[in-house]
Design a protein around this motif. Sequence first.
Motif, PDB file in Angstrom:
ATOM      1  N   THR A 235       0.827  -1.198   0.000  1.00 53.76           N
ATOM      2  CA  THR A 235       0.000   0.000   0.000  1.00 53.76           C
ATOM      3  C   THR A 235       0.865   1.253   0.000  1.00 53.76           C
ATOM      4  O   THR A 235       1.865   1.329   0.721  1.00 53.76           O
ATOM      5  CB  THR A 235      -0.946   0.041   1.214  1.00 53.76           C
ATOM      6  OG1 THR A 235      -1.701   1.274   1.180  1.00 53.76           O
ATOM      7  CG2 THR A 235      -0.197  -0.033   2.529  1.00 53.76           C
ATOM      8  N   ALA A 236       0.473   2.214  -0.818  1.00 53.97           N
ATOM      9  CA  ALA A 236       1.058   3.553  -0.778  1.00 53.97           C
ATOM     10  C   ALA A 236       0.031   4.557  -0.265  1.00 53.97           C
ATOM     11  O   ALA A 236       0.285   5.765  -0.274  1.00 53.97           O
ATOM     12  CB  ALA A 236       1.563   3.969  -2.156  1.00 53.97           C
ATOM     13  N   GLU A 237      -1.123   4.053   0.155  1.00 53.09           N
ATOM     14  CA  GLU A 237      -2.178   4.871   0.790  1.00 53.09           C
ATOM     15  C   GLU A 237      -2.588   6.068  -0.073  1.00 53.09           C
ATOM     16  O   GLU A 237      -2.784   7.168   0.420  1.00 53.09           O
ATOM     17  CB  GLU A 237      -1.719   5.329   2.178  1.00 53.09           C
ATOM     18  CG  GLU A 237      -1.443   4.154   3.109  1.00 53.09           C
ATOM     19  CD  GLU A 237      -0.957   4.567   4.479  1.00 53.09           C
ATOM     20  OE1 GLU A 237      -0.283   5.623   4.584  1.00 53.09           O
ATOM     21  OE2 GLU A 237      -1.240   3.846   5.443  1.00 53.09           O
ATOM     22  N   TRP A 238      -2.665   5.837  -1.384  1.00 48.94           N
ATOM     23  CA  TRP A 238      -3.073   6.834  -2.384  1.00 48.94           C
ATOM     24  C   TRP A 238      -2.007   7.914  -2.605  1.00 48.94           C
ATOM     25  O   TRP A 238      -2.257   8.905  -3.285  1.00 48.94           O
ATOM     26  CB  TRP A 238      -4.397   7.517  -2.008  1.00 48.94           C
ATOM     27  CG  TRP A 238      -5.521   6.615  -1.607  1.00 48.94           C
ATOM     28  CD1 TRP A 238      -6.212   6.649  -0.438  1.00 48.94           C
ATOM     29  CD2 TRP A 238      -6.128   5.559  -2.378  1.00 48.94           C
ATOM     30  NE1 TRP A 238      -7.196   5.691  -0.413  1.00 48.94           N
ATOM     31  CE2 TRP A 238      -7.174   5.001  -1.585  1.00 48.94           C
ATOM     32  CE3 TRP A 238      -5.882   5.025  -3.646  1.00 48.94           C
ATOM     33  CZ2 TRP A 238      -7.962   3.942  -2.025  1.00 48.94           C
ATOM     34  CZ3 TRP A 238      -6.684   3.970  -4.076  1.00 48.94           C
ATOM     35  CH2 TRP A 238      -7.703   3.450  -3.278  1.00 48.94           C
ATOM     36  N   ASN A 239      -0.827   7.756  -2.059  1.00 51.93           N
ATOM     37  CA  ASN A 239       0.178   8.811  -2.035  1.00 51.93           C
ATOM     38  C   ASN A 239       1.261   8.601  -3.096  1.00 51.93           C
ATOM     39  O   ASN A 239       1.850   7.520  -3.195  1.00 51.93           O
ATOM     40  CB  ASN A 239       0.799   8.862  -0.632  1.00 51.93           C
ATOM     41  CG  ASN A 239       1.803   9.971  -0.480  1.00 51.93           C
ATOM     42  OD1 ASN A 239       2.975   9.787  -0.765  1.00 51.93           O
ATOM     43  ND2 ASN A 239       1.342  11.128  -0.037  1.00 51.93           N
ATOM     44  N   ALA A 240       1.567   9.648  -3.872  1.00 45.12           N
ATOM     45  CA  ALA A 240       2.533   9.553  -4.969  1.00 45.12           C
ATOM     46  C   ALA A 240       3.942   9.281  -4.461  1.00 45.12           C
ATOM     47  O   ALA A 240       4.670   8.458  -5.040  1.00 45.12           O
ATOM     48  CB  ALA A 240       2.510  10.845  -5.787  1.00 45.12           C
ATOM     49  N   GLU A 241       4.351   9.967  -3.387  1.00 43.21           N
ATOM     50  CA  GLU A 241       5.712   9.804  -2.885  1.00 43.21           C
ATOM     51  C   GLU A 241       5.948   8.382  -2.373  1.00 43.21           C
ATOM     52  O   GLU A 241       7.009   7.793  -2.609  1.00 43.21           O
ATOM     53  CB  GLU A 241       5.986  10.822  -1.765  1.00 43.21           C
ATOM     54  CG  GLU A 241       6.126  12.264  -2.242  1.00 43.21           C
ATOM     55  CD  GLU A 241       4.801  12.913  -2.615  1.00 43.21           C
ATOM     56  OE1 GLU A 241       3.733  12.365  -2.210  1.00 43.21           O
ATOM     57  OE2 GLU A 241       4.814  13.939  -3.304  1.00 43.21           O
ATOM     58  N   LYS A 242       4.965   7.832  -1.674  1.00 35.92           N
ATOM     59  CA  LYS A 242       5.106   6.461  -1.171  1.00 35.92           C
ATOM     60  C   LYS A 242       5.165   5.459  -2.324  1.00 35.92           C
ATOM     61  O   LYS A 242       5.912   4.483  -2.279  1.00 35.92           O
ATOM     62  CB  LYS A 242       3.960   6.127  -0.230  1.00 35.92           C
ATOM     63  CG  LYS A 242       4.000   6.890   1.085  1.00 35.92           C
ATOM     64  CD  LYS A 242       2.838   6.507   1.994  1.00 35.92           C
ATOM     65  CE  LYS A 242       2.906   7.286   3.306  1.00 35.92           C
ATOM     66  NZ  LYS A 242       1.773   6.948   4.211  1.00 35.92           N
ATOM     67  N   ALA A 243       4.375   5.723  -3.374  1.00 35.89           N
ATOM     68  CA  ALA A 243       4.413   4.843  -4.547  1.00 35.89           C
ATOM     69  C   ALA A 243       5.777   4.896  -5.222  1.00 35.89           C
ATOM     70  O   ALA A 243       6.319   3.864  -5.655  1.00 35.89           O
ATOM     71  CB  ALA A 243       3.312   5.250  -5.529  1.00 35.89           C
ATOM     72  N   GLN A 244       6.343   6.087  -5.305  1.00 38.20           N
ATOM     73  CA  GLN A 244       7.667   6.231  -5.905  1.00 38.20           C
ATOM     74  C   GLN A 244       8.709   5.425  -5.123  1.00 38.20           C
ATOM     75  O   GLN A 244       9.570   4.753  -5.712  1.00 38.20           O
ATOM     76  CB  GLN A 244       8.074   7.710  -5.947  1.00 38.20           C
ATOM     77  CG  GLN A 244       9.415   7.959  -6.623  1.00 38.20           C
ATOM     78  CD  GLN A 244       9.715   9.448  -6.790  1.00 38.20           C
ATOM     79  OE1 GLN A 244       8.862  10.305  -6.524  1.00 38.20           O
ATOM     80  NE2 GLN A 244      10.920   9.764  -7.216  1.00 38.20           N
ATOM     81  N   GLN A 245       8.598   5.458  -3.804  1.00 38.46           N
ATOM     82  CA  GLN A 245       9.536   4.709  -2.965  1.00 38.46           C
ATOM     83  C   GLN A 245       9.405   3.196  -3.173  1.00 38.46           C
ATOM     84  O   GLN A 245      10.406   2.474  -3.206  1.00 38.46           O
ATOM     85  CB  GLN A 245       9.306   5.058  -1.498  1.00 38.46           C
ATOM     86  CG  GLN A 245       9.675   6.490  -1.138  1.00 38.46           C
ATOM     87  CD  GLN A 245       9.170   6.900   0.237  1.00 38.46           C
ATOM     88  OE1 GLN A 245       8.668   6.077   0.994  1.00 38.46           O
ATOM     89  NE2 GLN A 245       9.299   8.186   0.550  1.00 38.46           N
ATOM     90  N   ILE A 246       8.163   2.724  -3.323  1.00 36.24           N
ATOM     91  CA  ILE A 246       7.941   1.290  -3.546  1.00 36.24           C
ATOM     92  C   ILE A 246       8.600   0.836  -4.840  1.00 36.24           C
ATOM     93  O   ILE A 246       9.309  -0.181  -4.893  1.00 36.24           O
ATOM     94  CB  ILE A 246       6.430   0.981  -3.561  1.00 36.24           C
ATOM     95  CG1 ILE A 246       5.837   1.146  -2.162  1.00 36.24           C
ATOM     96  CG2 ILE A 246       6.161  -0.433  -4.094  1.00 36.24           C
ATOM     97  CD1 ILE A 246       4.313   1.092  -2.122  1.00 36.24           C
ATOM     98  N   VAL A 247       8.369   1.598  -5.912  1.00 36.16           N
ATOM     99  CA  VAL A 247       8.942   1.226  -7.212  1.00 36.16           C
ATOM    100  C   VAL A 247      10.463   1.352  -7.178  1.00 36.16           C
ATOM    101  O   VAL A 247      11.179   0.495  -7.726  1.00 36.16           O
ATOM    102  CB  VAL A 247       8.335   2.091  -8.334  1.00 36.16           C
ATOM    103  CG1 VAL A 247       9.020   1.803  -9.665  1.00 36.16           C
ATOM    104  CG2 VAL A 247       6.833   1.841  -8.441  1.00 36.16           C
TER     105      VAL A 247
END
Length: 362
Positions: A235-247
């Motif tokens: 989960t990135a909780e709808w957040n762009a920065e968290k998604a960037q970190q996951i990828v």
Amino acid sequence: MKKKVLSVLMASTMALSLVACGGGAKQETPAATETPAAEETKEEAPAEEATEDTAAEETATEDTSAASGDLIKVGIINNDPNESGYRTANDADLKAMFTEANGYDASFAYSLKNDEQIAAAQTFIQDEVDYLLLSAADTAGWDSVLQDAQTAGVKVILFDRTIDADPSLYEASIVSDMAKEGEMAVEWLAGQGLDEYNIIHIQGVMGSAAQQGRSGALSDKAAAESNWNLVTQQTAEWNAEKAQQIVQSVIDAGTPFNVIYAENDDMAKGAVAALDAAGISHGVGKDVIVMGYDCNKWALEELLAQNWNYDGQCNPFQASYIDEIIKTLESGQAPAEKTIIMDEKGFDAETITQDDVDKYGI
């Protein structure tokens, strides 16, 4: 609960037909006109000459005049309007509808946490609202507070998201079919005919109807097909920065992948930022397929430029439907439908047009 009488006459009533969302498709609510209070009689008959009929008519006029000043009191519980472009559009749509000019006294509460939303609902019930409008952060845990609402005579209407509760606890729901959204997206992805699907799955807030629906279809497909692999599912909780970190963490680990399946546009945007930083191509005919949801206008423009591949629509414009249901309930009737499913579709980068961007982009 006292029966309320609307202080406004709507210039037109929007039909409960299912429409697609977007700037071009959204219908504006006409300005409302206040009904003037009944004028006082300038000359009154002497008390001894007044008939019983006259007295009754005067009493009725006074009661009607007093009631016509009432506003329908609503408490609206929503997710954080800064959560995404979808939520910003959804909140703006509600605020434009539920105004004093349209006959409402509206209060708003926001949270991405279920316990905070439930506390807000309890406060609204104590404040004796007439209607509780709810977009739940989580599908579970609502039975008790909705039973309290019912006991207090507060009518509950769900919007945007479903909950796991007995349908007798709410009057109606105006929602997106999140499971269908997920199924359409996964069906599209299967149609791309990849030899192997190595997927970075970026999820929304866990437990929300949107996350469950969009995750469910992909998880089921990956479990059923040997060539579908979930490289990571976080989960990135709808957040762009968290998604960037996951990828970025997947890239740093050197794990191969060829699909980004993000459960909203902001997370897809964050994922793409990580790809760009690493020099990994994405979009039509490139190394990585990029998928998002919500149909923000800027996201559809990425599809049009073929930098992304797919975007699933989620229609945020539910206020007119809720208004119509409230009017029906105020007239003493039950809504024609318990559940209204918003009309939605998915867009492919190879077929999307500028007209689609203009009409459906939010």
